[in-house]
Design a protein around this motif. Structure first.
Motif, mmCIF file in Angstrom:
data_model
loop_
_atom_site.group_PDB
_atom_site.id
_atom_site.type_symbol
_atom_site.label_atom_id
_atom_site.label_comp_id
_atom_site.label_asym_id
_atom_site.label_seq_id
_atom_site.Cartn_x
_atom_site.Cartn_y
_atom_site.Cartn_z
ATOM 1 N N GLY A 266 0.828 -1.202 0.000
ATOM 2 C CA GLY A 266 0.000 0.000 0.000
ATOM 3 C C GLY A 266 0.860 1.249 0.000
ATOM 4 N N ASN A 267 0.201 2.378 -0.044
ATOM 5 C CA ASN A 267 0.903 3.655 -0.168
ATOM 6 C C ASN A 267 1.283 4.233 1.185
ATOM 7 O OD1 ASN A 267 0.595 3.682 -2.983
ATOM 8 N ND2 ASN A 267 -1.491 4.469 -2.784
ATOM 9 N N GLU A 268 2.477 4.765 1.211
ATOM 10 C CA GLU A 268 2.891 5.523 2.393
ATOM 11 C C GLU A 268 2.080 6.809 2.477
ATOM 12 O OE1 GLU A 268 6.501 8.360 2.802
ATOM 13 O OE2 GLU A 268 7.247 6.358 3.294
ATOM 14 N N GLU A 269 1.713 7.205 3.698
ATOM 15 C CA GLU A 269 0.979 8.451 3.903
ATOM 16 C C GLU A 269 1.799 9.365 4.804
ATOM 17 O OE1 GLU A 269 -2.835 7.437 5.466
ATOM 18 O OE2 GLU A 269 -3.671 6.961 3.495
ATOM 19 N N ARG A 270 1.641 10.649 4.545
ATOM 20 C CA ARG A 270 2.368 11.633 5.356
ATOM 21 C C ARG A 270 1.399 12.679 5.891
ATOM 22 N NH1 ARG A 270 8.577 12.515 3.718
ATOM 23 N NH2 ARG A 270 9.099 10.300 3.553
ATOM 24 N N ARG A 271 1.741 13.190 7.084
ATOM 25 C CA ARG A 271 0.917 14.220 7.719
ATOM 26 C C ARG A 271 1.724 15.512 7.761
ATOM 27 N NH1 ARG A 271 -2.419 13.481 13.377
ATOM 28 N NH2 ARG A 271 -3.679 15.395 13.203
ATOM 29 N N THR A 344 7.607 18.303 -2.368
ATOM 30 C CA THR A 344 8.314 18.825 -1.194
ATOM 31 C C THR A 344 8.053 17.954 0.028
ATOM 32 O OG1 THR A 344 8.160 21.083 -2.054
ATOM 33 C CG2 THR A 344 8.600 20.827 0.292
ATOM 34 N N VAL A 345 6.772 17.639 0.272
ATOM 35 C CA VAL A 345 6.397 16.864 1.469
ATOM 36 C C VAL A 345 7.082 15.499 1.466
ATOM 37 C CG1 VAL A 345 4.484 15.670 2.612
ATOM 38 C CG2 VAL A 345 4.218 18.043 1.841
ATOM 39 N N PHE A 346 7.089 14.820 0.310
ATOM 40 C CA PHE A 346 7.625 13.462 0.270
ATOM 41 C C PHE A 346 9.150 13.425 0.149
ATOM 42 C CE2 PHE A 346 3.216 12.501 -0.300
ATOM 43 C CZ PHE A 346 3.066 11.247 0.259
ATOM 44 N N ALA A 347 9.791 14.601 0.150
ATOM 45 C CA ALA A 347 11.259 14.662 0.188
ATOM 46 C C ALA A 347 11.762 15.075 1.572
ATOM 47 C CB ALA A 347 11.772 15.642 -0.866
ATOM 48 N N MET A 348 10.827 15.376 2.487
ATOM 49 C CA MET A 348 11.204 15.877 3.814
ATOM 50 C C MET A 348 11.351 14.748 4.829
ATOM 51 S SD MET A 348 8.573 19.152 3.872
ATOM 52 C CE MET A 348 8.981 19.655 5.543
ATOM 53 N N LYS A 349 12.029 15.063 5.934
ATOM 54 C CA LYS A 349 12.106 14.178 7.079
ATOM 55 C C LYS A 349 11.164 14.688 8.154
ATOM 56 C CE LYS A 349 16.966 13.003 6.252
ATOM 57 N NZ LYS A 349 18.359 13.072 6.778
ATOM 58 N N LYS A 350 10.734 13.778 9.004
ATOM 59 C CA LYS A 350 9.794 14.153 10.061
ATOM 60 C C LYS A 350 10.370 15.272 10.917
ATOM 61 C CE LYS A 350 7.088 12.124 13.837
ATOM 62 N NZ LYS A 350 6.755 10.864 14.559
ATOM 63 N N GLY A 351 9.569 16.338 11.101
ATOM 64 C CA GLY A 351 9.983 17.482 11.899
ATOM 65 C C GLY A 351 10.583 18.604 11.078
ATOM 66 N N THR A 369 4.879 16.517 9.947
ATOM 67 C CA THR A 369 4.644 16.166 11.353
ATOM 68 C C THR A 369 4.614 14.664 11.618
ATOM 69 O OG1 THR A 369 2.246 16.325 10.967
ATOM 70 C CG2 THR A 369 3.365 18.297 11.777
ATOM 71 N N ASP A 370 4.368 13.864 10.598
ATOM 72 C CA ASP A 370 4.321 12.418 10.858
ATOM 73 C C ASP A 370 4.422 11.658 9.533
ATOM 74 O OD1 ASP A 370 4.220 10.086 12.262
ATOM 75 O OD2 ASP A 370 2.175 10.345 13.020
ATOM 76 N N ILE A 371 4.856 10.402 9.628
ATOM 77 C CA ILE A 371 4.933 9.503 8.470
ATOM 78 C C ILE A 371 4.271 8.184 8.859
ATOM 79 C CG2 ILE A 371 6.445 8.225 6.896
ATOM 80 C CD1 ILE A 371 8.554 10.395 7.311
ATOM 81 N N LYS A 372 3.315 7.756 8.053
ATOM 82 C CA LYS A 372 2.618 6.497 8.317
ATOM 83 C C LYS A 372 3.037 5.488 7.250
ATOM 84 C CE LYS A 372 -1.788 6.636 9.326
ATOM 85 N NZ LYS A 372 -3.263 6.747 9.095
ATOM 86 N N THR A 373 3.866 4.531 7.662
ATOM 87 C CA THR A 373 4.327 3.495 6.739
ATOM 88 C C THR A 373 3.390 2.302 6.850
ATOM 89 O OG1 THR A 373 6.609 4.201 7.040
ATOM 90 C CG2 THR A 373 6.252 2.020 6.076
ATOM 91 N N PRO A 374 2.819 1.815 5.746
ATOM 92 C CA PRO A 374 1.873 0.696 5.838
ATOM 93 C C PRO A 374 2.551 -0.579 6.324
ATOM 94 C CG PRO A 374 2.456 1.127 3.554
ATOM 95 C CD PRO A 374 3.050 2.243 4.359
#
Length: 638
Positions: A266-271, A344-351, A369-374
């Motif tokens: 599944g797809n990774e999601e980012r917050r 931009t979002v998917f090239a960043m690190k948390k924080g 703010t967060d990364i949700k890995t399936p």
């Protein structure tokens, strides 16, 4: 003899040349010499549409529908009705293309550019500087099996063709008064009473003699014709048959699992949260520069105090949907945001807090703010689906090779299907009563006109030889052979006697019912008070039949109402006769303005469609359209 020919090769070739060329001149060169023997199924403006054109168009249409609706029943796409609809679309496209050419309806480059920009998938390929991402554009065209030039040519063609009918639709007009008159007539209701004279009630009065049956049989030979029919056997090669012969090793499955785990999981999601300083993409440059400068100021503050992100978002962000939540956008996957923001979002690190990001909405400052890995499913969990998917892929790659083996086998061992069935582990199907045209409810090869045409070729009928491999669908071939053949014949009277008797009695019963009904109609018109046997009064309309036959309702609505009550007789064909008394016209109930406006719009659309259809029929006459394939009978329940 052979030695003499070898010594005088040039003379022999010259003699053959002199003999063969004149025969071509006198007789003509048949297109089959050059592989162009596909039969003509339609002709438009002197140009042929061949069976091959039809098959290719239907295959493309079926593939398109399957891509849009993967769960659709394949049998629906392969029905005679679906195939004929494809032929009609092919003819329509040819007619409109011919009309566009004759009318010189060309599409300018400027019009093409506007049309391309209006397509969302293409508009999304624009870079922030307004230029087009050419590689992504090429990939978009390639996904449709086209080059960018081919895609543009197709759109240019579609625009030109749409102008043929567009002008007719745009010119359709219906004023309020005529719309009301037409709608009132359509929705009109009438109170009626009905007397039925059913044919079945008169059957006992019919006297039947042998002479009557003989005369009826001789007068209606077509009713006792038995068409030619054959008993056949056939085999089908499709992807399922190829898959059945494929076994996948454990190593292949584990390798496939590792290579596709990210997709299968599944797809990774980012917050993320953001602060937006709005600036419309078409705003003046000075206004956008001002917005960018304000975003840079906020970014400078955040670099000094990252913990104030939510505070500044609530205070300064101009995104009403997220500002109150401190800029929080929740979790999202790729494809949910505009491209610069997403990249931009998917090239960043948390924080992380981004630099200022420009989009069509303005300028953003983003904090991840967060990364949700399936969760990654285990190999054992996915094993059944992995095996099915891998088999499907291997079957698709192997189909062409197996199809060639199939075609060669049915040709080389043409007196039986058993060898190819055993070689490829195919089931031999049998059918009886097969005719040249698909029977109602036929499925698979027996619903395919090309396959039936191959079965009824002289070589197949006379010598019981296999047909060639016939493509009957996407990745689907069939071959068959006739095992028994019965020519068309007229069933002898002795064998058809019961049918002759039943038809004779039915005809005579309906005739007696009609005569009785017509006599009652004339009597009741002269003396309405003498009417008897009428049903209770019911109010009917085109959309409320009240359990009355459609013919009765149509007769009642067409009856003159200048003098009431009005009487009308309705022939119910083989079912009998009906006498209808129209008591009164019931005014249509008033509708509110919104409903009236919607009905007027629907009427205008219907009127426009009627004018378009009439114009299309005129174009068909102008371009001498011929469809050489009979329209298939409607399916039950259709």
């Amino acid at each position: 003899m052979l030695e003499s020919i070898r010594k005088h090769t040039k003379w022999v070739m010259g003699l053959l040349f002199l003999l063969i060329i004149p025969s071509f001149i006198l007789v003509g060169i048949d297109r089959n010499y050059f592989g162009g023997g596909s039969p003509v199924v339609a002709r438009v403006d002197g140009k042929d549409i061949t069976q091959a054109d039809w098959d290719n168009a239907h295959r493309m249409e079926s593939d398109r529908i399957r891509a849009q609706s993967p769960d659709i029943d394949a049998k629906l796409l392969d029905s005679p009705q679906a195939r004929y609809a494809t032929l009609e679309r092919l003819v329509r496209d040819s007619v409109l293309q011919a009309a566009a050419q004759k009318m010189h309806l060309l599409t300018s480059d400027a019009r093409l550019a506007r049309e391309l920009q209006s397509i969302p998938q293409i508009a999304a390929l624009k870079r922030p500087d307004g230029t087009l991402d050419t590689e992504a554009y090429r990939a978009l065209a390639g996904a449709q099996g086209l080059t960018p030039e081919g895609l543009e040519a197709r759109i240019r063609h579609d625009i030109s063709v749409s102008q043929v009918m567009g002008s007719v639709m745009a010119s359709a007009f219906a004023g309020p008064t005529e719309s009301k008159q037409a709608l009132d007539a359509i929705f009109q209701r009438r109170e009626i009473q009905v007397a039925r004279f059913n044919a079945s009630d008169f059957a006992s009065r019919v006297q039947v003699s042998d002479a009557d049956l003989q005369a009826y049989y001789q007068a209606h030979p077509a009713k006792f014709q038995q068409p030619e029919q054959a008993s056949v056997e056939y085999v089908v090669l499709d992807l399922d048959a190829v898959k059945a012969g494929i076994s996948v090793s454990e190593d292949d499955l584990r390798t496939y699992y590792k290579e596709n785990l990210s997709r299968l999981a599944g797809n990774e999601e980012r917050r993320a949260s953001h602060i937006l300083i709005s600036a419309a993409k078409d705003a003046p440059a000075a206004e956008r520069e001002k917005a960018k400068a304000r975003a840079e100021e906020l970014l400078a503050e955040l670099r000094k105090a990252p913990g104030r992100f939510a505070e500044l978002a609530k205070k300064d962000s101009q995104d009403p949907g997220s500002a109150a939540a401190g800029g929080d956008l929740g979790f999202f996957a790729r494809g949910a945001m505009v491209k610069p923001f997403e990249d931009t979002v998917f090239a960043m690190k948390k924080g992380d807090i981004s630099d200022v990001v420009e989009t069509d909405f303005g300028y953003h400052i983003i904090m991840l703010t967060d990364i949700k890995t399936p969760r990654q499913p285990t190999f054992e969990e996915l094993r059944p689906s992995l095996e099915a998917e891998l088999k499907q892929q291997q079957a698709q790659r192997k189909f062409a090779e197996v199809a060639e083996t199939f075609a060669n086998a049915v040709y080389e061992q043409a007196d039986s299907l058993q060898p190819v069935a055993e070689k490829l582990k195919l089931k031999i199907h049998t059918a009886t009563g097969v005719t040249r045209t698909p029977a109602a409810g036929a499925q698979g090869p027996l619903a395919n006109p090309r396959f039936l045409e191959a079965l009824f070729q002289p070589d197949s009928l006379q010598n019981k030889r296999n047909t060639e491999a016939v493509e009957i669908g996407s990745s689907m071939l069939a071959a068959g052979r006739v095992t028994a053949y019965q020519p068309a014949l007229t069933v002898p009277l002795d064998q058809a006697r019961e049918k002759v008797r039943a038809l004779f009695v039915a005809d005579k019963s309906a005739e007696l019912a009609r005569k009785e009904g017509e006599a009652r109609l004339e009597a009741w018109k002269a003396d309405p008070a003498a009417a008897s046997g009428l049903s209770g009064a019911v109010t009917v309309s085109r959309d409320q039949l009240q359990n009355q036959p459609r013919a009765v309702v149509d007769g009642a609505l067409h009856a003159p109402v200048d003098k009431l009550p009005s009487w009308v007789g309705v022939d119910l064909s083989g079912q009998g006769y009906a006498v209808v008394k129209v008591n009164r016209v019931v005014a249509r109930e008033a509708v509110d303005e919104a409903t009236a406006r919607m009905e007027r719009q629907q009427y205008l659309q219907a009127w426009g469609m009627a004018e378009m259809q009439a114009y299309y029929e005129l174009l068909k006459q102008r371009f001498k359209v011929e469809i050489k394939v009979p329209r298939p009978a409607a399916q039950d329940g259709a």
